[in-house]
Design a protein around this motif. Structure first.
Motif, mmCIF file in Angstrom:
data_model
loop_
_atom_site.group_PDB
_atom_site.id
_atom_site.type_symbol
_atom_site.label_atom_id
_atom_site.label_comp_id
_atom_site.label_asym_id
_atom_site.label_seq_id
_atom_site.Cartn_x
_atom_site.Cartn_y
_atom_site.Cartn_z
ATOM 1 N N HIS A 21 0.905 -1.246 -0.061
ATOM 2 C CA HIS A 21 0.134 -0.002 0.281
ATOM 3 C C HIS A 21 0.921 1.392 0.085
ATOM 4 N N PRO A 22 1.739 1.474 -0.851
ATOM 5 C CA PRO A 22 2.953 2.359 -0.920
ATOM 6 C C PRO A 22 1.840 3.831 -1.004
ATOM 7 N N ARG A 23 0.811 3.840 -1.692
ATOM 8 C CA ARG A 23 0.119 5.268 -2.019
ATOM 9 C C ARG A 23 -0.999 5.394 -0.863
ATOM 10 N N ALA A 24 -1.288 4.507 0.140
ATOM 11 C CA ALA A 24 -2.301 4.743 0.905
ATOM 12 C C ALA A 24 -2.331 5.950 1.641
ATOM 13 N N LEU A 25 -3.437 6.475 1.897
ATOM 14 C CA LEU A 25 -3.950 7.845 2.349
ATOM 15 C C LEU A 25 -5.325 7.751 3.102
#
Length: 156
Positions: A54-58
């Motif tokens: 999940h490298p772009r999780a926000l």
């Protein structure tokens, strides 16, 4: 990512430092949607267990329970189909008390010029013409306080 109030127009940006104007908030959320995986808070455990997946999780969250969060921000986020979480500060709702940081800023910008002894601040507050720097210094000092002591009511 936390956001606070969202309003069509901010009346005094010196006091409404945590509020976004609607157009700016819409642009920010559109950019977040285009560049990140905006997830509901219940996905947090999965993201923390496998951050590489999940490298772009926000996560979008709002606190303080400003009414304009529900009347403005909620509709914009729903239109964009973005999940978000609202944390409600029941102390402020139950008591009607204003946020101490807001009150400090209000005092610094609107009180007459002079010298003031403010409880829990290390030195007297001197208000002259340039109040922006004074407001930031007071906010820093308040944020550094152990809040248990200042919140105790005086019996005098």
């Amino acid at each position: 990512m936390f956001f606070h109030g969202v309003e069509d127009t901010t009346c005094d940006p010196r006091l409404q430092t945590n509020h976004h104007e609607t157009d700016a908030f819409l642009q920010i959320t559109q950019d977040l949607k285009a560049n990140f995986d905006v997830l509901p808070l219940d996905a947090l455990d999965d993201v923390l267990k496998a951050p590489d997946r999940h490298p772009r999780a926000l996560f979008l969250m709002s606190d303080d329970g400003y009414a304009n969060t529900l009347s403005v921000a909620a509709d914009l986020l729903a239109d964009l189909k973005l999940p978000w979480t609202l944390f409600v500060s029941t102390h402020h709702i139950d008591s009607g008390a204003r946020n101490p940081i807001f009150l400090a800023r209000l005092f610094v910008f609107l009180a007459p010029a002079g010298r003031y002894d403010i409880p829990h601040l290390p030195q007297p507050l001197v208000l002259v013409d340039d109040r922006d720097a004074v407001a930031e210094a007071v906010v820093r000092q308040l944020r550094a306080l152990d809040m248990a002591g200042p919140r105790r009511r005086s019996t005098r």
